[in-house]
Design a protein around this motif. Structure first.
Motif, PDB file in Angstrom:
ATOM      1  N   PRO A 272     -20.914  60.816 -20.626  1.00  0.00           N
ATOM      2  CA  PRO A 272     -19.473  61.021 -20.459  1.00  0.00           C
ATOM      3  C   PRO A 272     -18.811  61.223 -21.813  1.00  0.00           C
ATOM      4  O   PRO A 272     -19.343  60.808 -22.845  1.00  0.00           O
ATOM      5  CB  PRO A 272     -18.997  59.743 -19.782  1.00  0.00           C
ATOM      6  N   PRO A 273     -17.641  61.846 -21.855  1.00  0.00           N
ATOM      7  CA  PRO A 273     -16.939  62.018 -23.123  1.00  0.00           C
ATOM      8  C   PRO A 273     -16.592  60.669 -23.745  1.00  0.00           C
ATOM      9  O   PRO A 273     -16.513  59.646 -23.048  1.00  0.00           O
ATOM     10  CB  PRO A 273     -15.683  62.785 -22.738  1.00  0.00           C
ATOM     11  N   LEU A 274     -16.358  60.642 -25.043  1.00  0.00           N
ATOM     12  CA  LEU A 274     -16.059  59.402 -25.748  1.00  0.00           C
ATOM     13  C   LEU A 274     -14.758  58.764 -25.290  1.00  0.00           C
ATOM     14  O   LEU A 274     -14.589  57.568 -25.351  1.00  0.00           O
ATOM     15  CB  LEU A 274     -15.998  59.674 -27.255  1.00  0.00           C
ATOM     16  N   TRP A 275     -13.798  59.568 -24.840  1.00  0.00           N
ATOM     17  CA  TRP A 275     -12.492  59.025 -24.485  1.00  0.00           C
ATOM     18  C   TRP A 275     -12.458  58.447 -23.084  1.00  0.00           C
ATOM     19  O   TRP A 275     -11.444  57.943 -22.647  1.00  0.00           O
ATOM     20  CB  TRP A 275     -11.413  60.081 -24.657  1.00  0.00           C
ATOM     21  N   LYS A 276     -13.551  58.483 -22.347  1.00  0.00           N
ATOM     22  CA  LYS A 276     -13.567  57.891 -21.002  1.00  0.00           C
ATOM     23  C   LYS A 276     -14.298  56.572 -21.028  1.00  0.00           C
ATOM     24  O   LYS A 276     -15.162  56.295 -21.752  1.00  0.00           O
ATOM     25  CB  LYS A 276     -14.230  58.845 -20.008  1.00  0.00           C
TER      26      LYS A 276
END
Length: 100
Positions: free
Chosen positions: A96-100
């Motif tokens: 998953p992306p880092l911001w999630k």
């Protein structure tokens, strides 16, 4: 004296042209969307189902004596199965992306 002025003008114009062309190319590469960024979805169960149908078709063709067509159907089934495996691996290994 005159050759120095001509050489200076030529070099300046070549440098300006090069910088302008480089700026245009750089601007195009920044705004262009990469081909790998296109969203792609796979239906893994459908791919596996199609592969099984191709394997059954290959067995039927082999029974009828059409060995060349059976090899083609088996190769198609293997390609579908490989694609299903690749989709499954991509789904399982996707971080998953880092911001999630």
């Amino acid at each position: 004296m005159r050759t120095t002025t001509t050489a200076r003008r030529v070099l300046t114009s070549v440098l300006a042209t090069t910088l302008l062309a480089g700026g245009v190319l750089l601007g195009q590469t920044v705004t262009a969307e990469p081909a790998a960024a296109a969203k792609m979805t796979c239906n893994i169960t459908q791919l596996r189902h199609d592969a099984q149908k191709e394997r059954n078709r290959a067995a039927q063709l082999r029974g009828l004596g059409a060995h060349a067509e059976a090899r083609k159907a088996l190769a198609n089934a293997n390609a579908l199965e490989t694609r299903a495996r690749q989709c499954e691996d991509a789904e399982n290994n996707n971080k998953p992306p880092l911001w999630k």
